[in-house]
Design a protein around this motif. Structure first.
Motif, PDB file in Angstrom:
ATOM      1  N   PRO A  84       0.840  -1.240  -0.137  1.00  0.00           N
ATOM      2  CA  PRO A  84      -0.107   0.171  -0.114  1.00  0.00           C
ATOM      3  C   PRO A  84       0.608   1.310  -0.216  1.00  0.00           C
ATOM      4  CG  PRO A  84      -0.034  -1.119   2.153  1.00  0.00           C
ATOM      5  CD  PRO A  84       0.751  -1.932   1.315  1.00  0.00           C
ATOM      6  N   ALA A  85       2.031   1.237   0.547  1.00  0.00           N
ATOM      7  CA  ALA A  85       2.747   2.587   0.615  1.00  0.00           C
ATOM      8  C   ALA A  85       4.328   2.084   0.584  1.00  0.00           C
ATOM      9  CB  ALA A  85       2.369   3.243   1.433  1.00  0.00           C
ATOM     10  N   ASN A  86       5.078   3.143   0.523  1.00  0.00           N
ATOM     11  CA  ASN A  86       6.596   2.992   1.037  1.00  0.00           C
ATOM     12  C   ASN A  86       6.624   2.501   2.406  1.00  0.00           C
ATOM     13  OD1 ASN A  86       7.233   3.858  -1.794  1.00  0.00           O
ATOM     14  ND2 ASN A  86       6.619   5.751  -1.183  1.00  0.00           N
ATOM     15  N   ALA A  87       7.774   2.045   2.774  1.00  0.00           N
ATOM     16  CA  ALA A  87       7.884   1.420   4.233  1.00  0.00           C
ATOM     17  C   ALA A  87       7.930   2.798   4.943  1.00  0.00           C
ATOM     18  CB  ALA A  87       9.510   0.908   4.358  1.00  0.00           C
ATOM     19  N   GLU A  88       8.430   4.077   4.617  1.00  0.00           N
ATOM     20  CA  GLU A  88       8.806   5.039   5.297  1.00  0.00           C
ATOM     21  C   GLU A  88       7.433   5.955   5.339  1.00  0.00           C
ATOM     22  OE1 GLU A  88      10.877   5.980   1.404  1.00  0.00           O
ATOM     23  OE2 GLU A  88      10.442   4.431   2.953  1.00  0.00           O
ATOM     24  N   GLY A  89       6.195   5.364   4.741  1.00  0.00           N
ATOM     25  CA  GLY A  89       5.208   6.173   4.368  1.00  0.00           C
ATOM     26  C   GLY A  89       5.054   7.334   3.318  1.00  0.00           C
ATOM     27  N   LEU A  90       4.612   8.631   3.658  1.00  0.00           N
ATOM     28  CA  LEU A  90       4.720   9.470   2.515  1.00  0.00           C
ATOM     29  C   LEU A  90       6.071  10.057   2.300  1.00  0.00           C
ATOM     30  CD1 LEU A  90       1.806  12.076   3.357  1.00  0.00           C
ATOM     31  CD2 LEU A  90       1.953  10.301   1.500  1.00  0.00           C
ATOM     32  N   VAL A  91       6.489  10.210   0.923  1.00  0.00           N
ATOM     33  CA  VAL A  91       8.011  10.824   0.651  1.00  0.00           C
ATOM     34  C   VAL A  91       7.788  12.131   0.461  1.00  0.00           C
ATOM     35  CG1 VAL A  91       9.816  10.358  -0.829  1.00  0.00           C
ATOM     36  CG2 VAL A  91       8.703   8.542   0.167  1.00  0.00           C
ATOM     37  N   SER A  92       8.481  12.879   1.044  1.00  0.00           N
ATOM     38  CA  SER A  92       8.593  14.596   0.526  1.00  0.00           C
ATOM     39  C   SER A  92       9.282  15.051  -0.513  1.00  0.00           C
ATOM     40  CB  SER A  92       8.754  15.402   1.755  1.00  0.00           C
ATOM     41  OG  SER A  92      10.089  14.941   2.121  1.00  0.00           O
ATOM     42  N   ASP A  93       8.910  15.695  -1.360  1.00  0.00           N
ATOM     43  CA  ASP A  93       9.833  16.325  -2.531  1.00  0.00           C
ATOM     44  C   ASP A  93       9.562  17.863  -2.225  1.00  0.00           C
ATOM     45  OD1 ASP A  93      11.210  16.981  -4.794  1.00  0.00           O
ATOM     46  OD2 ASP A  93       9.415  16.587  -5.961  1.00  0.00           O
ATOM     47  N   GLY A  94      10.502  18.282  -1.236  1.00  0.00           N
ATOM     48  CA  GLY A  94      10.613  19.602  -0.983  1.00  0.00           C
ATOM     49  C   GLY A  94       9.735  19.786   0.299  1.00  0.00           C
ATOM     50  N   ASN A  95       9.233  21.072   0.645  1.00  0.00           N
ATOM     51  CA  ASN A  95       8.320  21.195   1.632  1.00  0.00           C
ATOM     52  C   ASN A  95       6.781  21.562   1.403  1.00  0.00           C
ATOM     53  OD1 ASN A  95      10.546  21.650   3.574  1.00  0.00           O
ATOM     54  ND2 ASN A  95      11.115  23.382   2.586  1.00  0.00           N
ATOM     55  N   SER A  96       6.485  21.278  -0.020  1.00  0.00           N
ATOM     56  CA  SER A  96       4.921  21.427  -0.096  1.00  0.00           C
ATOM     57  C   SER A  96       4.369  20.312  -1.315  1.00  0.00           C
ATOM     58  CB  SER A  96       4.658  22.730  -1.018  1.00  0.00           C
ATOM     59  OG  SER A  96       5.777  23.028  -2.089  1.00  0.00           O
ATOM     60  N   ASP A  97       5.331  19.326  -1.648  1.00  0.00           N
ATOM     61  CA  ASP A  97       4.936  18.194  -2.383  1.00  0.00           C
ATOM     62  C   ASP A  97       5.432  17.110  -1.456  1.00  0.00           C
ATOM     63  OD1 ASP A  97       4.034  19.756  -4.632  1.00  0.00           O
ATOM     64  OD2 ASP A  97       6.129  20.233  -5.008  1.00  0.00           O
ATOM     65  N   PHE A  98       4.470  16.223  -1.773  1.00  0.00           N
ATOM     66  CA  PHE A  98       4.517  14.480  -0.916  1.00  0.00           C
ATOM     67  C   PHE A  98       3.844  13.737  -2.046  1.00  0.00           C
ATOM     68  CE2 PHE A  98       3.994  17.856   2.076  1.00  0.00           C
ATOM     69  CZ  PHE A  98       5.266  17.704   3.294  1.00  0.00           C
ATOM     70  N   PHE A  99       4.253  12.325  -1.774  1.00  0.00           N
ATOM     71  CA  PHE A  99       3.631  11.337  -2.790  1.00  0.00           C
ATOM     72  C   PHE A  99       3.823  10.068  -2.048  1.00  0.00           C
ATOM     73  CE2 PHE A  99       8.043  11.871  -3.936  1.00  0.00           C
ATOM     74  CZ  PHE A  99       8.412  10.616  -4.079  1.00  0.00           C
ATOM     75  N   ALA A 100       3.212   8.981  -2.527  1.00  0.00           N
ATOM     76  CA  ALA A 100       3.083   7.675  -2.071  1.00  0.00           C
ATOM     77  C   ALA A 100       2.902   6.808  -3.313  1.00  0.00           C
ATOM     78  CB  ALA A 100       2.007   7.414  -0.922  1.00  0.00           C
ATOM     79  N   PHE A 101       3.512   5.705  -3.383  1.00  0.00           N
ATOM     80  CA  PHE A 101       3.328   4.761  -4.404  1.00  0.00           C
ATOM     81  C   PHE A 101       2.877   3.264  -3.965  1.00  0.00           C
ATOM     82  CE2 PHE A 101       4.983   1.161  -6.939  1.00  0.00           C
ATOM     83  CZ  PHE A 101       4.630   1.367  -8.266  1.00  0.00           C
ATOM     84  N   SER A 102       1.504   2.819  -4.617  1.00  0.00           N
ATOM     85  CA  SER A 102       1.115   1.848  -4.188  1.00  0.00           C
ATOM     86  C   SER A 102       0.832   0.802  -5.406  1.00  0.00           C
ATOM     87  CB  SER A 102      -0.339   1.970  -3.651  1.00  0.00           C
ATOM     88  OG  SER A 102      -0.398   3.052  -2.516  1.00  0.00           O
ATOM     89  N   THR A 103       1.029  -0.334  -5.084  1.00  0.00           N
ATOM     90  CA  THR A 103       0.918  -1.373  -5.959  1.00  0.00           C
ATOM     91  C   THR A 103       0.638  -2.659  -5.593  1.00  0.00           C
ATOM     92  OG1 THR A 103       2.178  -2.610  -7.913  1.00  0.00           O
ATOM     93  CG2 THR A 103       3.351  -2.146  -5.760  1.00  0.00           C
ATOM     94  N   GLY A 104       0.259  -3.807  -6.268  1.00  0.00           N
ATOM     95  CA  GLY A 104      -0.129  -5.071  -5.857  1.00  0.00           C
ATOM     96  C   GLY A 104      -1.714  -5.172  -5.787  1.00  0.00           C
ATOM     97  N   ARG A 105      -2.489  -5.018  -6.731  1.00  0.00           N
ATOM     98  CA  ARG A 105      -3.929  -4.940  -6.882  1.00  0.00           C
ATOM     99  C   ARG A 105      -4.414  -5.339  -8.078  1.00  0.00           C
ATOM    100  NH1 ARG A 105      -8.685  -2.906  -7.990  1.00  0.00           N
ATOM    101  NH2 ARG A 105     -10.484  -2.690  -6.444  1.00  0.00           N
ATOM    102  N   ARG A 106      -5.576  -6.486  -8.343  1.00  0.00           N
ATOM    103  CA  ARG A 106      -5.865  -6.724  -9.507  1.00  0.00           C
ATOM    104  C   ARG A 106      -6.364  -5.518 -10.358  1.00  0.00           C
ATOM    105  NH1 ARG A 106      -9.879  -7.908  -5.721  1.00  0.00           N
ATOM    106  NH2 ARG A 106     -11.887  -6.785  -6.202  1.00  0.00           N
TER     107      ARG A 106
END
Length: 383
Positions: A84-106
């Motif tokens: 559902p997400a990276n091990a560290e949860g949300l990843v920040s790209d600077g101080n105003s952008d955050f993202f998460a990557f999820s995979t493993g679903r039909r």
């Protein structure tokens, strides 16, 4: 000597330290600090402290808002994905952008969850946005979260997910999307009585809208979008097989992806779970489009539910767009080649003229002026 003068000019004047100073004074060993001699420095230090305070508070506020929303939706992600997400949860790209990557679903290759927040850490940017918002009434800045579901099914093959463009959009968001997303230029905008009056449908063909808005067992997209608690945060929901930006040349099928994109205005931290029903419904919509899951009436996916003539028109529309892109690319290439040839001819002429005497160069320039004059007169007569 000149360097010494420059240094002397740039150096600040020495303070007038007199032995009869009777103001506030701090001494430590051989060091002496007299605050009365420092006046402008107080303002500079104050401004620096204000900026740094603004920076750290804004940075922390953005991180807290993004994490609150993600934590409220994480149980749903965990139920839907094996990763559902990276091990560290949300990843920040600077101080105003955050993202998460999820995979493993039909049916899905991935889900990218992207937060785009206001630059609360930057006082100057916040001031710029505030002033621009006063000048431009249609300029709206808000915290956003985009959920981009990428289907596992590739482009170029007849499958369950159609190669089509369709969207439900908030009227306040429609103008910006028209300017920012080239793929939505494929669509026509219409009202739909089943949806709230604040929303419009952008679809290539009505057949797509009919199949996506009809009920599938207990799942009804219209019912979810009509909830008053969700409407303040809904911006757009779009199904697309085209890039957001117009490509300069036709893209290969491997360079395009079938995607379902949900865009939301980010709720406050105390109301982070308000969009949970809509996100859960979007997962069900993924199953409707891909023909997966246990919902009734979705076998074969959305593509199988469309009329044959709709599928033919969708293919024809993409063929026409690819043809237009190819023609535009060839025309631009031809124009570039002509410009290069003209530049080469001019360079050769200039080199040839430069080798002539001054009198011969003058004659060449006069002939060139007469030729340009005749050419301009011919254009005037032609008009």
């Amino acid at each position: 000597m000149a360097a010494l003068n420059i240094v002397k000019y740039l150096s600040p004047p020495m303070p007038n330290v007199t032995p009869d100073y009777d103001g506030l004074e701090y001494r430590w060993r051989f060091l002496t600090f007299r605050p009365a001699y420092f006046k402008n420095e107080v303002y500079f230090i104050g401004a620096a402290v204000l900026y740094l305070t603004f920076y750290f508070i804004g940075k922390k506020t953005n991180a807290r808002r993004a994490n609150k929303w993600f934590e409220a939706h994480l149980p749903l992600y965990q139920a839907q994905f094996s990763r559902p997400a990276n091990a560290e949860g949300l990843v920040s790209d600077g101080n105003s952008d955050f993202f998460a990557f999820s995979t493993g679903r039909r049916a899905l290759a991935s889900l990218h969850t992207t937060f785009t927040l206001r630059p609360r850490h930057d006082l100057l940017q916040i001031a710029y946005q505030f002033v621009r918002g006063i000048v431009e009434l249609d300029y709206i800045v808000q915290d956003k979260v985009d959920l981009e579901f990428t289907f596992r099914e590739s482009v170029g093959k007849e499958g369950a997910v159609p190669e089509a463009v369709w969207a439900i959009v908030s009227k306040e968001e429609m103008k910006r999307l028209r300017n920012d997303r080239w793929d939505l230029t494929f669509t026509k905008t219409t009202e739909n009585n089943a949806l709230p009056s604040s929303l419009v449908v952008m679809s290539e063909f009505a057949d797509i809208t009919t199949n996506l808005l009809k009920p599938y067992g207990q799942f009804q997209l219209v019912q979810v979008l009509s909830q008053p608690a969700i409407q303040p945060y809904f911006l757009s929901l779009s199904l697309t097989d085209q890039p957001r930006v117009r490509p300069s040349v036709p893209l290969e099928p491997s360079e395009r992806h079938k995607r379902l994109v949900l865009s939301l205005s980010l709720p406050s931290g105390s109301d982070a779970a308000a969009t949970l029903p809509l996100v859960a419904a979007t997962f069900q919509l993924v199953d409707v489009i891909s023909g997966e899951g246990k919902l009734p009436g979705v076998r074969g996916g959305l593509n199988a539910a469309l009329r044959p003539e709709t599928r033919s028109k969708l293919r024809k529309a993409r063929e026409d767009v690819e043809k237009q892109l190819r023609e535009d690319a060839q025309r631009e290439k031809k124009e570039e080649e002509e410009e290069e040839k003209a530049a080469a001819r001019k360079k050769a002429r200039d080199e040839r003229v430069s080798k002539l005497s001054a009198a011969e160069q003058q004659k060449v320039l006069e002939r060139e002026k007469k030729r340009l004059l005749r050419k301009s007169q011919g254009k005037v007569k032609a008009r």
